[in-house]
Enzyme design. Structure first.
Site, PDB file in Angstrom:
ATOM      1  N   LYS A  16       0.784  -1.078   0.132  1.00  0.00           N
ATOM      2  CA  LYS A  16      -0.062   0.118  -0.204  1.00  0.00           C
ATOM      3  C   LYS A  16       1.097   1.247   0.066  1.00  0.00           C
ATOM      4  O   LYS A  16       1.928   1.083   0.677  1.00  0.00           O
ATOM      5  CB  LYS A  16      -0.988  -0.035   1.286  1.00  0.00           C
ATOM      6  CG  LYS A  16      -2.036   1.069   1.327  1.00  0.00           C
ATOM      7  CD  LYS A  16      -2.943   0.804   2.396  1.00  0.00           C
ATOM      8  CE  LYS A  16      -3.989   1.864   2.661  1.00  0.00           C
ATOM      9  NZ  LYS A  16      -4.764   1.644   3.633  1.00  0.00           N
ATOM     10  N   SER A  76      -9.504   1.297   2.737  1.00  0.00           N
ATOM     11  CA  SER A  76      -8.943   2.101   1.961  1.00  0.00           C
ATOM     12  C   SER A  76      -7.662   1.242   0.980  1.00  0.00           C
ATOM     13  O   SER A  76      -7.232   1.947   0.014  1.00  0.00           O
ATOM     14  CB  SER A  76      -8.190   3.233   2.584  1.00  0.00           C
ATOM     15  OG  SER A  76      -7.456   2.811   3.406  1.00  0.00           O
ATOM     16  N   SER A  83      -9.459  -1.088   6.738  1.00  0.00           N
ATOM     17  CA  SER A  83      -8.872  -0.871   5.465  1.00  0.00           C
ATOM     18  C   SER A  83      -8.299  -2.115   4.971  1.00  0.00           C
ATOM     19  O   SER A  83      -8.135  -2.312   3.841  1.00  0.00           O
ATOM     20  CB  SER A  83      -7.999   0.241   5.531  1.00  0.00           C
ATOM     21  OG  SER A  83      -8.754   1.391   5.340  1.00  0.00           O
TER      22      SER A  83
HETATM   23  N1  GLN Z   1     -13.076   3.153   5.963  1.00  0.00           N
HETATM   24  C1  GLN Z   1     -12.087   3.820   6.958  1.00  0.00           C
HETATM   25  C2  GLN Z   1     -12.078   5.438   6.734  1.00  0.00           C
HETATM   26  O1  GLN Z   1     -12.714   5.830   5.658  1.00  0.00           O
HETATM   27  C3  GLN Z   1     -11.069   2.957   6.569  1.00  0.00           C
HETATM   28  C4  GLN Z   1      -9.830   3.611   7.115  1.00  0.00           C
HETATM   29  C5  GLN Z   1      -8.703   2.946   7.096  1.00  0.00           C
HETATM   30  O2  GLN Z   1      -8.774   1.608   7.715  1.00  0.00           O
HETATM   31  N2  GLN Z   1      -7.580   3.369   6.681  1.00  0.00           N
HETATM   32  O3  GLN Z   1     -11.839   5.835   7.806  1.00  0.00           O
END
Ligand code: GLN
Length: 490
Positions: A79, A154, A178
């Site tokens: 990532k 994400s 995420s």
């Molecule tokens: N969907 C979560 C957010 O928007 C994901 C965040 C993450 O795990 N980086 O905050």
């Protein structure tokens, strides 16, 4: 045999017995990325040259029989919020579009030391803010199972790169689902480890007290292998645990008969897609057949999970992202700037996307004098209750089972105009992060031809049990082996 579809375990066997070389495997992966990724768009940067160099070194290690680990010679993606020396690290944001770190994250170093081969950096929601990868400042990533749908977020690029066989494992990051939510959407296995189990040094922070780096793989066995390689105490991250990392694969085959599986009644309520609900019921029956005792438990503060998570995220993120001001990292816009404040304003205006701005403004508001006690402090208190919920529930059982998302992957564009609807898709994954407990996501079936994900939630530092229970399921099901048509041999 399609090399890019192999598990780490399979590829490693072939490498060690010299039936294939890492250069061969890496070239097959890079070729496939160049042929297929224009459809999926999971990579922001492909590191051809570095990968071939690392693959050659891995082959030399294997030839000498020196220092060969299960990851030596295995291609992986990462990532794009994890620092890689001399390889740009963008967080899928314009503000870091051309940022090239001068140092490696601890995880990057550990994987390099193990001999793994980095093939590229994957797309994500900008700074990790989102559940569909549509908040990337660069482009959308497509779900390999249906290119009109999102891969989740994400770490959507990481999940899609795994699912489309564009690497043999991937490294994601989970602040509030995420790793797990996109793993569920893309039919991939992935873990959010216990907070503090994996060093965050060199991870570009979203929420320093929630962020966890975690692997995404084809199965629980591989996931255990990668976690073992990246976990451990790091003097550069004072929040890492001192305790030694156990061997996660040593007891992975132990029977799970007699263990207790907790089902939280608050997680099985209206609003879940019928196909997701039936997949969960089927998984529970599978565990019952494997001899587990099923117990209903309660996580009474579940309804506060989303508001507590988002409030604390806004607050911590607004503070963490203050460092991107045009004077130190990445983009700097200073057209006719009157003073330094003007540089901050212009850079941040041009460099951040709407969702990032929205969250920073809400965070600054929640932290401001007069509101701090009412919002931030209150949310921190409820965070303790969420943590206690898990501790109480897990005192009466070994593990909890829940879906990763109420639905399967939604269509691109379906939720982009409604941030609240987007936040709601995180309902099952966010509470574990404020609580710090580990959770393993596994493929659990299909609903209308799209993958369904389930997660197993465990006690602090008890990843070994998660892998054992996840592996047992994957011995009697084959969901995790199914590949999207994009990956079938042509
Ligand atoms: N969907 C979560 C957010 O928007 C994901 C965040 C993450 O795990 N980086 O905050």
């Amino acid at each position: 045999m399609e090399l890019t579809n192999l598990t780490i375990q399979e590829a490693s066997e072939l490498l060690k017995s010299k039936k294939i070389s890492s250069v061969e495997l890496t070239k097959a992966t890079l070729d496939r990325i160049h042929n297929v990724d224009s459809k999926v768009k999971s990579y922001v940067t492909v590191t051809d040259e570095l990968a071939l160099q690392q693959a050659k070194q891995a082959d030399e290690r294997i030839a000498k029989g020196e220092n060969v680990t299960p990851l030596t010679g295995i291609p992986f993606s990462m990532k794009d919020c994890i620092s890689t020396r001399n390889v740009r690290t963008t967080c899928s944001s314009k503000i870091l579009e051309n940022y090239v770190p001068q140092y490696n994250a601890t995880v990057t170093n550990k994987l390099a030391d193990a001999g793994a081969v980095l093939v590229g950096k994957t797309n994500m929601d900008e700074f990790g803010m989102g559940s569909s990868c549509e908040n990337s400042a660069f482009f959308n990533t497509h779900n390999p199972w249906d290119l009109n749908r999102v891969p989740g977020g994400s770490s959507g690029g990481a999940a899609a790169s795994m699912s489309a066989s564009l690497c043999n494992f991937s490294i994601g990051e989970d602040t509030g689902g995420s790793v797990r939510m996109p793993a569920g959407f893309c039919n991939v296995t992935g873990i959010k480890p216990t907070y503090g189990r994996v060093s965050r040094y060199g991870l570009i922070s979203l929420v320093s007290s929630f962020d966890c780096i975690g692997p995404m793989t084809r199965d629980a066995y591989d996931c255990a292998t990668v976690l073992e390689a990246i976990a451990g105490h790091d003097e550069k991250d004072s929040t890492t645990y001192q305790s030694a990392v156990p061997s996660y694969t040593q007891n992975i085959n132990k029977p799970i008969k007699g263990m207790k599986l907790g089902i939280s009644k608050e997680y099985f309520v209206a609003g879940m897609e019928a196909g997701v609900e039936s997949a969960m019921q089927e998984a529970i029956r599978t565990y019952e057949k494997l001899g587990m005792e099923i117990k209903e438990v309660s996580l009474p503060h579940t309804k506060y999970g989303l508001p507590v998570y988002y409030l604390l995220l806004f607050a911590e993120a607004s503070s963490n992202l203050a460092r991107f001001d045009g004077t130190r990292f990445g983009l700097s816009v200073s057209d006719n700037a009157k003073d330094v404040i003007d540089i901050y304003l212009q850079t941040r205006h041009a460099g951040f996307g709407d969702e990032v701005k929205r969250r920073m403004m809400l965070g600054a508001y929640a932290l401001s004098a007069g509101y701090y006690d009412a919002y931030y402090l209150k949310a921190q208190k409820v965070r303790t209750l969420l943590r206690r919920d898990f501790e109480t529930a897990l005192a009466s059982c070994d593990i909890l089972l829940a879906p990763t998302c109420p639905t399967t992957a939604f269509k691109l564009g379906e939720k982009t105009n409604d941030p609240l609807a987007m936040y709601l898709s995180d309902i099952y994954v966010v509470a574990t992060n404020p609580a710090g407990v580990p959770a393993l996501a596994l493929p659990a079936g299909f609903s209308k031809d799209m993958p369904v994900g389930m997660q197993l939630i465990g006690k602090h530092l008890d990843e070994a049990t998660l892998f054992q229970v996840g592996h047992a399921y994957q011995q009697v099901t084959d969901w995790h082996k199914r590949l999207p048509s994009l990956c079938h041999r042509r």
